[in-house]
Design a protein around this motif. Structure first.
Motif, PDB file in Angstrom:
ATOM      1  N   ALA A 266       0.393  -1.073  -0.165  1.00 45.82           N
ATOM      2  CA  ALA A 266       0.036  -0.177  -0.251  1.00 45.82           C
ATOM      3  C   ALA A 266       0.539   1.152  -0.182  1.00 45.82           C
ATOM      4  O   ALA A 266       0.169   2.069  -0.704  1.00 45.82           O
ATOM      5  N   THR A 267       1.545   1.234   0.588  1.00 46.79           N
ATOM      6  CA  THR A 267       2.943   2.066   0.626  1.00 46.79           C
ATOM      7  C   THR A 267       3.691   2.787  -0.090  1.00 46.79           C
ATOM      8  O   THR A 267       3.682   3.852  -0.846  1.00 46.79           O
ATOM      9  N   LYS A 268       4.002   1.935  -1.495  1.00 44.37           N
ATOM     10  CA  LYS A 268       4.486   1.442  -2.929  1.00 44.37           C
ATOM     11  C   LYS A 268       2.919   2.072  -3.683  1.00 44.37           C
ATOM     12  O   LYS A 268       3.770   3.340  -4.686  1.00 44.37           O
ATOM     13  N   PHE A 269       1.949   1.699  -3.053  1.00 46.06           N
ATOM     14  CA  PHE A 269       0.639   1.981  -4.548  1.00 46.06           C
ATOM     15  C   PHE A 269       0.435   3.539  -4.515  1.00 46.06           C
ATOM     16  O   PHE A 269      -0.711   4.019  -4.967  1.00 46.06           O
ATOM     17  N   ILE A 270      -0.010   4.222  -2.767  1.00 46.59           N
ATOM     18  CA  ILE A 270      -0.940   5.039  -2.726  1.00 46.59           C
ATOM     19  C   ILE A 270      -0.360   6.407  -3.475  1.00 46.59           C
ATOM     20  O   ILE A 270      -0.623   6.858  -4.062  1.00 46.59           O
TER      21      ILE A 270
ATOM     22  N   GLY B  61       5.961   8.375   4.283  1.00 46.59           N
ATOM     23  CA  GLY B  61       5.857   8.208   4.932  1.00 46.59           C
ATOM     24  C   GLY B  61       4.213   7.851   5.484  1.00 46.59           C
ATOM     25  O   GLY B  61       3.703   7.281   6.527  1.00 46.59           O
ATOM     26  N   ILE B  62       3.351   9.599   4.804  1.00 47.75           N
ATOM     27  CA  ILE B  62       2.286   9.648   4.546  1.00 47.75           C
ATOM     28  C   ILE B  62       1.322   8.699   4.405  1.00 47.75           C
ATOM     29  O   ILE B  62       1.042   8.092   4.767  1.00 47.75           O
ATOM     30  N   ALA B  63       1.713   7.828   3.439  1.00 51.67           N
ATOM     31  CA  ALA B  63       1.604   6.289   2.289  1.00 51.67           C
ATOM     32  C   ALA B  63       0.797   5.404   3.575  1.00 51.67           C
ATOM     33  O   ALA B  63       0.220   5.091   4.096  1.00 51.67           O
ATOM     34  N   ALA B  64       2.014   5.843   4.371  1.00 51.46           N
ATOM     35  CA  ALA B  64       1.923   4.342   5.076  1.00 51.46           C
ATOM     36  C   ALA B  64       0.965   4.727   6.798  1.00 51.46           C
ATOM     37  O   ALA B  64       0.717   3.908   7.050  1.00 51.46           O
ATOM     38  N   VAL B  65       1.261   5.925   6.777  1.00 59.01           N
ATOM     39  CA  VAL B  65       0.529   6.224   7.815  1.00 59.01           C
ATOM     40  C   VAL B  65      -0.958   6.224   7.475  1.00 59.01           C
ATOM     41  O   VAL B  65      -2.270   5.651   7.901  1.00 59.01           O
ATOM     42  N   VAL B  66      -1.715   6.521   6.457  1.00 57.84           N
ATOM     43  CA  VAL B  66      -2.495   6.396   5.665  1.00 57.84           C
ATOM     44  C   VAL B  66      -3.436   5.245   5.901  1.00 57.84           C
ATOM     45  O   VAL B  66      -4.217   4.249   5.730  1.00 57.84           O
ATOM     46  N   ALA B  67      -1.583   4.040   5.225  1.00 59.53           N
ATOM     47  CA  ALA B  67      -2.474   2.638   5.367  1.00 59.53           C
ATOM     48  C   ALA B  67      -2.790   1.958   6.036  1.00 59.53           C
ATOM     49  O   ALA B  67      -3.766   0.928   6.526  1.00 59.53           O
ATOM     50  N   GLY B  68      -1.664   2.164   7.750  1.00 55.43           N
ATOM     51  CA  GLY B  68      -2.180   1.627   8.764  1.00 55.43           C
ATOM     52  C   GLY B  68      -3.674   2.265   9.459  1.00 55.43           C
ATOM     53  O   GLY B  68      -4.559   1.551  10.173  1.00 55.43           O
TER      54      GLY B  68
ATOM     55  N   PHE C 280       3.392  -0.150  10.635  1.00 54.08           N
ATOM     56  CA  PHE C 280       4.711  -1.464  10.538  1.00 54.08           C
ATOM     57  C   PHE C 280       5.047  -1.112   9.076  1.00 54.08           C
ATOM     58  O   PHE C 280       6.444  -1.403   8.547  1.00 54.08           O
ATOM     59  N   GLY C 281       4.730  -1.991   7.719  1.00 54.76           N
ATOM     60  CA  GLY C 281       4.988  -2.342   6.403  1.00 54.76           C
ATOM     61  C   GLY C 281       5.250  -1.441   5.925  1.00 54.76           C
ATOM     62  O   GLY C 281       6.335  -0.850   5.815  1.00 54.76           O
ATOM     63  N   GLY C 282       4.929  -0.016   5.956  1.00 55.51           N
ATOM     64  CA  GLY C 282       4.262   0.619   5.304  1.00 55.51           C
ATOM     65  C   GLY C 282       6.549   2.050   6.318  1.00 55.51           C
ATOM     66  O   GLY C 282       6.573   2.124   5.621  1.00 55.51           O
ATOM     67  N   MET C 283       5.786   1.884   7.605  1.00 53.73           N
ATOM     68  CA  MET C 283       7.263   2.536   7.588  1.00 53.73           C
ATOM     69  C   MET C 283       8.415   2.004   7.371  1.00 53.73           C
ATOM     70  O   MET C 283       9.606   2.159   7.100  1.00 53.73           O
ATOM     71  N   MET C 284       8.493   0.159   7.120  1.00 55.61           N
ATOM     72  CA  MET C 284       9.726   0.185   6.922  1.00 55.61           C
ATOM     73  C   MET C 284       9.868   0.426   5.417  1.00 55.61           C
ATOM     74  O   MET C 284      11.147   0.365   5.170  1.00 55.61           O
ATOM     75  N   GLN C 285       8.732   0.266   4.546  1.00 54.43           N
ATOM     76  CA  GLN C 285       9.312   1.034   3.307  1.00 54.43           C
ATOM     77  C   GLN C 285       9.902   2.154   3.322  1.00 54.43           C
ATOM     78  O   GLN C 285      10.272   2.293   2.414  1.00 54.43           O
ATOM     79  N   THR C 286       8.872   3.232   3.832  1.00 55.34           N
ATOM     80  CA  THR C 286       9.315   4.477   4.370  1.00 55.34           C
ATOM     81  C   THR C 286      10.860   4.550   4.489  1.00 55.34           C
ATOM     82  O   THR C 286      11.945   5.148   3.991  1.00 55.34           O
ATOM     83  N   VAL C 287      11.359   3.996   5.151  1.00 60.23           N
ATOM     84  CA  VAL C 287      12.632   3.302   5.546  1.00 60.23           C
ATOM     85  C   VAL C 287      13.400   3.252   4.752  1.00 60.23           C
ATOM     86  O   VAL C 287      14.696   2.921   4.402  1.00 60.23           O
ATOM     87  N   SER C 288      13.073   1.990   3.622  1.00 57.23           N
ATOM     88  CA  SER C 288      13.905   1.531   2.821  1.00 57.23           C
ATOM     89  C   SER C 288      14.285   2.993   1.282  1.00 57.23           C
ATOM     90  O   SER C 288      15.446   3.093   0.958  1.00 57.23           O
ATOM     91  N   VAL C 289      12.520   3.567   1.338  1.00 59.14           N
ATOM     92  CA  VAL C 289      13.377   4.511   0.596  1.00 59.14           C
ATOM     93  C   VAL C 289      14.034   5.513   0.741  1.00 59.14           C
ATOM     94  O   VAL C 289      14.853   6.868  -0.136  1.00 59.14           O
TER      95      VAL C 289
END
Length: 89
Positions: free
Chosen positions: A23-27, A51-58, A74-83
């Motif tokens: 979701a964090t990659k897609f939003i 980060g915003i997409a991760a919060v919205v997904a959560g 958690f998964g969204g924040m891990m993707q944000t850290v990867s970015v």
């Protein structure tokens, strides 16, 4: 946690984390280019958008189940850290 490794709660967290990364990659792709062109042109902008997409997904995942929402965050924040790591290292 304290529960069994392959119990329902653990599976919700793991499933939520996988969905959260997706979701964090897609939003951000759902937003029109006129809104994101300026922001997405910089490394910090891409990190903030993730980060915003991760919060919205959560938040959305917590409507299904609180544990699933925590996993999605958690998964969204891990993707944000990867970015951020890809952008700044």
């Amino acid at each position: 946690m304290g529960g069994p490794l392959f119990g329902r709660g653990s599976m919700e967290l793991i499933g939520g984390a996988l969905v959260g990364v997706t979701a964090t990659k897609f939003i951000p792709t759902l937003l029109p280019g006129s809104l994101t062109d300026g922001i997405a042109s910089s490394n910090i902008g891409r990190t903030i958008m993730s980060g915003i997409a991760a919060v919205v997904a959560g938040w959305a995942g917590s409507k299904i189940s609180p544990q699933f929402g925590q996993g999605m965050l958690f998964g969204g924040m891990m993707q944000t850290v990867s970015v951020a790591l890809n952008a700044f290292l």
